[in-house]
Design an enzyme around this catalytic site. Structure first.
Site, PDB file in Angstrom:
ATOM      1  N   LYS A   1      46.766  17.174  -6.596  1.00 36.08           N
ATOM      2  CA  LYS A   1      46.079  18.427  -6.934  1.00 36.08           C
ATOM      3  C   LYS A   1      46.855  19.211  -7.991  1.00 36.08           C
ATOM      4  O   LYS A   1      46.275  19.645  -8.986  1.00 36.08           O
ATOM      5  CB  LYS A   1      45.903  19.252  -5.651  1.00 36.08           C
ATOM      6  CG  LYS A   1      45.125  20.530  -5.845  1.00 36.08           C
ATOM      7  CD  LYS A   1      44.439  20.950  -4.571  1.00 36.08           C
ATOM      8  CE  LYS A   1      45.331  21.748  -3.642  1.00 36.08           C
ATOM      9  NZ  LYS A   1      45.657  23.091  -4.156  1.00 36.08           N
TER      10      LYS A   1
ATOM     11  N   GLY B   1      45.113  29.367  -5.679  1.00 38.94           N
ATOM     12  CA  GLY B   1      46.244  30.169  -6.129  1.00 38.94           C
ATOM     13  C   GLY B   1      46.862  29.618  -7.401  1.00 38.94           C
ATOM     14  O   GLY B   1      47.315  30.375  -8.273  1.00 38.94           O
TER      15      GLY B   1
ATOM     16  N   SER C   1      59.187  29.549  -6.994  1.00 43.31           N
ATOM     17  CA  SER C   1      57.749  29.264  -7.039  1.00 43.31           C
ATOM     18  C   SER C   1      57.380  28.529  -8.314  1.00 43.31           C
ATOM     19  O   SER C   1      57.590  29.033  -9.418  1.00 43.31           O
ATOM     20  CB  SER C   1      56.965  30.574  -6.952  1.00 43.31           C
ATOM     21  OG  SER C   1      55.651  30.374  -7.398  1.00 43.31           O
TER      22      SER C   1
ATOM     23  N   ASP D   1      54.267  22.714   1.181  1.00 45.48           N
ATOM     24  CA  ASP D   1      52.894  22.488   1.681  1.00 45.48           C
ATOM     25  C   ASP D   1      52.868  21.550   2.886  1.00 45.48           C
ATOM     26  O   ASP D   1      51.836  21.402   3.532  1.00 45.48           O
ATOM     27  CB  ASP D   1      52.008  21.926   0.558  1.00 45.48           C
ATOM     28  CG  ASP D   1      51.772  22.968  -0.531  1.00 45.48           C
ATOM     29  OD1 ASP D   1      51.951  24.169  -0.257  1.00 45.48           O
ATOM     30  OD2 ASP D   1      51.418  22.579  -1.660  1.00 45.48           O
TER      31      ASP D   1
ATOM     32  N   LYS E   1      50.357  31.921   1.751  1.00 41.90           N
ATOM     33  CA  LYS E   1      49.544  30.794   1.275  1.00 41.90           C
ATOM     34  C   LYS E   1      48.060  31.076   1.539  1.00 41.90           C
ATOM     35  O   LYS E   1      47.687  32.214   1.761  1.00 41.90           O
ATOM     36  CB  LYS E   1      50.012  29.494   1.935  1.00 41.90           C
ATOM     37  CG  LYS E   1      51.452  29.132   1.565  1.00 41.90           C
ATOM     38  CD  LYS E   1      51.555  28.795   0.093  1.00 41.90           C
ATOM     39  CE  LYS E   1      52.986  28.563  -0.335  1.00 41.90           C
ATOM     40  NZ  LYS E   1      53.128  28.349  -1.776  1.00 41.90           N
TER      41      LYS E   1
ATOM     42  N   ARG F   1      50.206  30.837   6.946  1.00 38.42           N
ATOM     43  CA  ARG F   1      50.422  29.518   7.572  1.00 38.42           C
ATOM     44  C   ARG F   1      51.496  29.551   8.655  1.00 38.42           C
ATOM     45  O   ARG F   1      51.502  28.700   9.543  1.00 38.42           O
ATOM     46  CB  ARG F   1      50.810  28.474   6.514  1.00 38.42           C
ATOM     47  CG  ARG F   1      49.639  28.020   5.725  1.00 38.42           C
ATOM     48  CD  ARG F   1      49.952  26.862   4.793  1.00 38.42           C
ATOM     49  NE  ARG F   1      48.750  26.524   4.059  1.00 38.42           N
ATOM     50  CZ  ARG F   1      48.727  25.909   2.887  1.00 38.42           C
ATOM     51  NH1 ARG F   1      49.856  25.553   2.307  1.00 38.42           N
ATOM     52  NH2 ARG F   1      47.583  25.646   2.302  1.00 38.42           N
TER      53      ARG F   1
HETATM   54  C1  S3P Z   1      51.845  24.719  -6.369  1.00 39.76           C
HETATM   55  C2  S3P Z   1      53.011  25.312  -5.994  1.00 39.76           C
HETATM   56  C3  S3P Z   1      53.278  25.787  -4.628  1.00 39.76           C
HETATM   57  C4  S3P Z   1      52.359  25.136  -3.611  1.00 39.76           C
HETATM   58  C5  S3P Z   1      50.936  25.142  -4.073  1.00 39.76           C
HETATM   59  C6  S3P Z   1      50.789  24.408  -5.390  1.00 39.76           C
HETATM   60  C7  S3P Z   1      51.648  24.347  -7.775  1.00 39.76           C
HETATM   61  O1  S3P Z   1      53.101  27.186  -4.584  1.00 39.76           O
HETATM   62  O2  S3P Z   1      52.448  25.803  -2.366  1.00 39.76           O
HETATM   63  O3  S3P Z   1      50.104  24.500  -3.108  1.00 39.76           O
HETATM   64  O4  S3P Z   1      50.739  23.542  -8.071  1.00 39.76           O
HETATM   65  O5  S3P Z   1      52.401  24.847  -8.612  1.00 39.76           O
HETATM   66  P1  S3P Z   1      54.300  28.193  -5.002  1.00 39.76           P
HETATM   67  O6  S3P Z   1      54.771  27.764  -6.293  1.00 39.76           O
HETATM   68  O7  S3P Z   1      53.717  29.561  -5.088  1.00 39.76           O
HETATM   69  O8  S3P Z   1      55.281  28.066  -3.882  1.00 39.76           O
END
Ligand code: S3P
Length: 424
Positions: A20, A88, A160, A307, A334, A338
């Site tokens: 994803k 997100g 992040s 995740d 999240k 969670r």
């Molecule tokens: C993601 C980063 C993570 C993860 C999210 C996907 C990404 O979030 O939890 O499902 O694709 O960059 P954070 O970077 O906010 O921790």
């Protein structure tokens, strides 16, 4: 969705959906690159569909093929309102990208869950770059007036990948260098893919340096998502005399925290046929069930398995003794909270699990090697909670029911079909 308990061992080969995070990035970067890019094996799910629709609305021309998407990069950006749904990654990455489209105006919004999630983490550094944005008291909807941005030197306050990626996308169109210090490593798909699209980007120790760059089209091949594989690794690990093979899974070391933890715990997991595609390493994974001991996850590991924490909590229920996940407060922000969701729902199934620590950011599971089940549990409209509970119920004595299970389509449309094939 009713889930029946499994009463036997398994020995199966399965395929899982594509990654994803990498699909989101491929759609965004190909849309801003000069020329035509082909994305092979993109993930088709609600979240990536929303990114695709956003990029089309912004002006990208997208042709859907058989297991591929052809994207013609945008020549002229259109001011518009964008709906990211539940994603997100889409809202935070686009907040960074669109901030630098001078003279255009955008609104970014999404569903109820998106409107609850923290956006200050991207707003604050983007404003330091010169972005002009308004939010609903730091939450979505966010309105953006594109500006000429300037590069900054920024140290991430939260580990992040979404914040890091937002700043990198803003930095592409900024004047001067953007430097991001990352005290704790998080997934690096943006850095690898930006380089594949020709960006002037390098990592020196914990610092990423990006010079403004014009991206050139390229082809991207997307492998299976380790975060989707995780549910079946745990299912297999908890069943006696079982074995599972999964082909072509992304095993980028910034994503394999779950493998490290399971191996530490005594799991027999092997990678074979490793391939490297623009820095993204793919492999076939094989797991054989074995006797496991409790695990302790420390805060610096959390971003590498963020995740997978809900499903690791399920695993801990089936290991005798106390397992600990320390410093996972980010789980509160999240798709659902969670941290409380997994703790409350697993308690309903008979788990001995609690939140602890002065910051209420540690999970402590006293595993009994069994879960009773026989209850209705709530997905909290969160795909990873729904799938974790599905595995917990499959492994439980009595099975049970998940209310609100349709949300699995956010990342894994045919999850329940694969679960059925594996359990048969
Ligand atoms: C993601 C980063 C993570 C993860 C999210 C996907 C990404 O979030 O939890 O499902 O694709 O960059 P954070 O970077 O906010 O921790």
């Amino acid at each position: 969705m009713l889930i029946k308990p499994i009463k036997k061992s398994i020995n199966k080969k399965i395929e899982v959906p594509s990654d994803k995070s990498i699909t989101h990035r491929a759609l965004i970067l190909s849309s801003i690159a000069d020329g035509k890019s082909t994305i092979f094996n993109p993930l088709e799910c609600y979240d990536t569909h929303n990114t695709l629709k956003c990029m089309e609305k912004l002006g990208a021309r997208v042709d859907m093929g058989d297991k591929k998407i052809i994207v013609n990069g945008v020549k002229t950006w259109r001011s518009c309102s964008l709906d990211v749904g539940n994603s997100g990654t889409t809202i935070r990455l686009l907040a960074g990208l669109l901030s630098g489209f001078r003279g255009e105006k955008f609104i970014l919004d999404g569903d109820e869950s998106i409107r609850r999630r923290p956006m200050q983490r991207v707003i604050e550094p983007l404003e330091l770059m010169g972005a002009v944005m308004k939010s609903n008291a730091t939450k979505a909807p966010i309105s953006i007036e594109g500006q000429a941005l300037k590069g900054i030197d920024y140290s991430l306050k939260i580990p992040s990948a979404q914040v890091k990626s937002a700043l990198l996308l803003a930095g592409l169109n900024a004047s001067g260098k953007t430097t991001i210090q990352e005290p704790t490593l998080s997934r690096n798909h943006s850095e690898l893919m930006l380089r594949a699209f020709g960006a002037d980007i390098e990592r020196v120790h914990d610092t990423i340096k990006l010079n403004p760059s014009v991206l050139k089209s390229t082809n991207i091949n997307i492998c299976g998502d380790i975060s989707s594989v995780a549910f079946f690794l745990v299912l297999c690990a908890c069943l006696k005399n079982s074995c599972l093979k999964i082909k072509n899974v992304g095993v980028n070391s910034t994503r394999t925290g779950i493998i490290e933890v399971m191996k530490r715990s005594g799991a027999k997991i092997n990678f074979s046929n490793q391939k490297n595609d623009n820095g993204e390493v793919c492999a076939d994974i094989e797991i054989e069930s074995s006797e496991l001991k409790p695990f302790h996850i420390v805060p610096s590991e959390v971003p590498l398995l963020i995740d997978e924490i809900p499903i690791l909590c399920v695993l801990a229920c089936f290991i005798e003794g106390v397992s600990i996940v320390e410093g996972c407060g980010e789980l509160k922000h999240k798709e659902s909270n969670r941290l409380s969701a997994i703790v409350e729902e697993l308690k309903k199934l008979g788990a001995n699990i609690e939140i602890s620590g002065t910051m209420s950011d540690t999970i402590r599971i006293n595993g009994q090697k069994t879960l009773k089940g026989g209850q209705k549990v709530l997905s909290n409209s969160d795909h990873r909670i729904a799938m974790s509970l599905a595995v917990a119920l499959t492994l439980s004595n009595d099975g049970g029911e998940i209310l609100g299970s349709g949300c699995v389509g956010v990342s894994y449309s045919n999850f329940f079909e694969t679960l059925k094939v594996v359990s048969e």
